[in-house]
Write an enzyme that holds these catalytic residues in place. Structure first.
Site, PDB file in Angstrom:
ATOM      1  N   LYS A   1       4.366  -9.074   7.646  1.00  0.00           N
ATOM      2  CA  LYS A   1       3.287  -8.104   7.838  1.00  0.00           C
ATOM      3  C   LYS A   1       2.968  -7.474   6.483  1.00  0.00           C
ATOM      4  CE  LYS A   1       2.525  -3.922  10.552  1.00  0.00           C
ATOM      5  NZ  LYS A   1       2.955  -3.126  11.690  1.00  0.00           N
TER       6      LYS A   1
ATOM      7  N   HIS B   1       0.751  -4.851   5.986  1.00  0.00           N
ATOM      8  CA  HIS B   1       0.260  -3.468   6.037  1.00  0.00           C
ATOM      9  C   HIS B   1       1.302  -2.628   6.783  1.00  0.00           C
ATOM     10  CE1 HIS B   1      -0.985  -5.382   9.776  1.00  0.00           C
ATOM     11  NE2 HIS B   1      -0.921  -4.191  10.323  1.00  0.00           N
TER      12      HIS B   1
END
Ligand SMILES: O=P(O)(O)OC[C@H]1O[C@H](OP(=O)(O)OP(=O)(O)O)[C@H](O)[C@@H]1O
Ligand SMILES: O=C(O)c1cc(=O)[nH]c(=O)[nH]1
Length: 237
Positions: A121, A123
């Site tokens: 991921k 963010h």
């Protein structure tokens, strides 16, 4: 085909096997595996999705861990984190930890679980580990099945990259298969991992248990196909 006499399965295995059959998680037919092998049976842990089935599989994992060398009679626990590789390992690690904690909060209440994302991921909190960080922790992998051992080796690599220490592996089902098709790869996936990493590798059920059970039921056709498959892929250790 004449079969040797059957040995009754221990009660905890029989209970779990009955849950597998009631969840339809153990199926007979024709299935393509991650390794590319064509198998006459398949264990689908994703089908333990009803509350009572989830309780059954997590109880079986918790029993296996509680009675293993990973937990000593003195009360000392030899690991810090249960790590469930994505995807099917994720609910197994979480619910097994909950079961252990229900069993003894004093012993297991401060342990953690975590799992990886298949895609990192970029963010928010970022990264590819959710739950407890693995760095400098003693980690036990919890997963559904070992066939050729590819998925387990991927999980071991994640733990290494994250700075954790692998101390054990527990799977619901050991298919007891060889690592590869070549002559030099006749060892079992579990045996090779045990030898290479020197850690306990445990399973709740194995192919031998299913064969034993089918013999007791007289499931001749499924048994014949299982035995043919086993002769082709069985490990020499
Ligand atoms: O021992 P192996 O030959 O690697 O095969 C067994 C693995 O294959 C499947 O994983 P898959 O990558 O399909 O993951 P998922 O269904 O959990 O996403 C299964 O869940 C086992 O983890
Ligand atoms: O080898 C596999 O891909 C595999 C076998 C099995 O029985 N169950 C499963 O989910 N994967």
């Amino acid at each position: 085909m004449s079969n040797p006499p059957t040995t009754p399965l221990p009660a905890h295995k029989l209970t779990f096997l009955q849950s597998c059959l009631s969840a339809n998680a153990l199926k007979f037919g024709t299935f393509t595996l991650k390794s590319g092998r064509t198998s006459p049976y398949f264990f689908n842990a994703g089908l333990f999705h009803e509350g009572h089935l989830l309780r059954s599989i997590s109880t079986a994992f918790a029993e296996t861990i509680h009675n293993s060398p990973l937990c000593r009679a003195t009360g000392e626990v030899g690991f810090d984190i249960l790590f469930g590789p994505a995807y099917k390992g994720i609910p197994l690690a979480a619910t097994t930890l909950l079961k252990l904690c229900d069993r003894s909060e004093a012993r297991y209440g401060a342990l953690s679980y975590s799992f990886n994302r298949k895609e990192a991921k970029d963010h928010g909190e970022g990264g590819n580990i959710v739950g407890a960080p693995l760095k400098n922790k003693r980690v036990v992998i919890i997963d559904d099945v070992i066939t050729a051992g590819t998925a387990i080796r991927e999980a071991i690599e994640i733990i290494k990259v994250q700075g954790g220490k692998l101390v054990g592996i527990v799977v619901a089902f050991d298919r007891m298969e060889r690592v590869g098709d070549g002559e030099a790869q006749r060892g079992s996936a579990i045996g090779e991992v045990r030898r290479q990493y020197g850690v306990p590798v445990l399973s709740i059920l194995s192919l031998d248990d299913v064969v034993e059970f089918l013999r007791g039921l007289g499931g001749e056709e499924d048994l014949r196909r299982l035995q043919e498959y086993r002769e082709r892929y069985q490990a020499r250790d």
